[in-house]
Design a protein around this motif. Structure first.
Motif, short mmCIF file in Angstrom:
data_model
loop_
_atom_site.label_atom_id
_atom_site.label_comp_id
_atom_site.label_asym_id
_atom_site.label_seq_id
_atom_site.Cartn_x
_atom_site.Cartn_y
_atom_site.Cartn_z
N TYR A 1 74.04 69.85 55.42
CA TYR A 1 74.09 70.10 57.27
C TYR A 1 75.16 71.57 56.91
N LYS A 2 74.75 72.79 57.27
CA LYS A 2 75.07 73.24 57.44
C LYS A 2 75.65 74.00 58.51
N VAL A 3 77.04 74.29 58.53
CA VAL A 3 77.90 74.49 59.30
C VAL A 3 77.77 76.37 59.65
N SER A 4 77.27 75.75 61.62
CA SER A 4 76.45 78.00 61.88
C SER A 4 78.06 78.66 61.62
N LYS A 5 77.47 80.18 61.53
CA LYS A 5 78.48 81.65 61.41
C LYS A 5 79.53 80.94 63.04
N SER A 6 78.80 80.27 63.98
CA SER A 6 79.93 79.67 65.49
C SER A 6 80.47 78.86 64.78
N GLY A 7 80.85 78.06 63.92
CA GLY A 7 81.66 77.16 63.28
C GLY A 7 81.24 75.57 63.95
N ASN A 8 79.84 75.98 64.24
CA ASN A 8 78.87 74.02 65.27
C ASN A 8 78.00 73.66 63.49
N ILE A 9 77.70 72.74 63.97
CA ILE A 9 77.21 71.63 63.17
C ILE A 9 75.83 70.72 64.41
N ASN A 10 75.08 70.64 63.90
CA ASN A 10 74.26 69.23 64.20
C ASN A 10 73.98 67.91 63.65
N VAL A 11 74.16 66.89 64.37
CA VAL A 11 73.51 66.14 63.30
C VAL A 11 72.89 64.81 64.06
N LYS A 12 71.71 64.44 63.73
CA LYS A 12 71.51 63.31 64.04
C LYS A 12 71.29 62.31 63.39
N LEU A 13 71.62 61.41 64.39
CA LEU A 13 71.10 59.37 63.42
C LEU A 13 71.51 58.92 64.13
#
Length: 195
Positions: free
Chosen positions: A78-90
């Motif tokens: 899970y890579k942290v985006s340039k804007s500092g966000n991260i998407n997770v689906k669990l």
């Protein structure tokens, strides 16, 4: 078949900045309760705010709520985006921890240490059967796959479930390749003597 029960969350930089601000500017572990479409708690996701930085690669483990044991979930980064966000689906109804590479390496190494055979050496007679078994300390929930390779098919047979049957006298080495859910592997050897 696609599983639509998984719930997605976007962990935003703004969310975490607010938590840091409320903690006198210090990084902390944040436990996020993720809600489903009906507004009911689906799962929890714990993350250390220091790990969520642009470009960082993070990994997810399930945390057993009773024992605290970490269980591998997948091989996804899970890579942290340039804007500092991260998407997770669990998957719902579990507790998860989002961790950095060093933490994941520690978890993975600890799990790999538990990958061992009950018996490394077995003696059987022709037509006798036995099953290759991993030590009970190893949590099979961490396993993606196990394959068995036989170097002497004329001596013993082994199926995809690890059931071995003696054919004729001799010695065979069976290699057991254990692939964890995060892609890490360990190969074990079982020496089978047919007398």
């Amino acid at each position: 078949k696609k599983d639509d029960s998984n719930v997605k969350i976007k962990v935003t930089n703004q969310m975490l900045e607010q938590a840091i601000k409320e903690n006198d500017g210090k990084h902390l572990e944040v436990c996020i309760k993720v809600l489903d479409a009906k507004g009911e708690e689906s799962y929890t996701l714990t993350v250390n705010t220091a790990d969520v930085k642009k470009g960082n690669k993070l990994y997810v483990c399930e945390k057993d709520s009773e024992t605290g044991e970490m269980i591998l979930v997948n091989s996804k980064t899970y890579k942290v985006s340039k804007s500092g966000n991260i998407n997770v689906k669990l998957e719902p109804e579990k507790d998860y921890v989002l961790m950095n590479e060093a933490e994941m390496r520690k978890v993975s190494n600890a799990i790999l240490k538990t990958v061992a055979l009950e018996k490394k050496k077995v003696q059987i007679s022709p037509k006798e059967k036995f099953k290759i078994v991993l030590q009970h300390e190893f949590n099979m929930d961490n396993v993606e796959s196990i394959t068995y390779l036989n170097d002497k098919k004329e001596i013993v047979t082994v199926n995809k479930k690890g059931a071995v049957r003696g054919k004729k006298q001799g010695i065979a080495i069976i290699k057991i390749k254990v692939v964890l859910k995060n892609g890490e592997t360990k190969t074990l050897k079982s020496r089978v003597i047919v007398k």
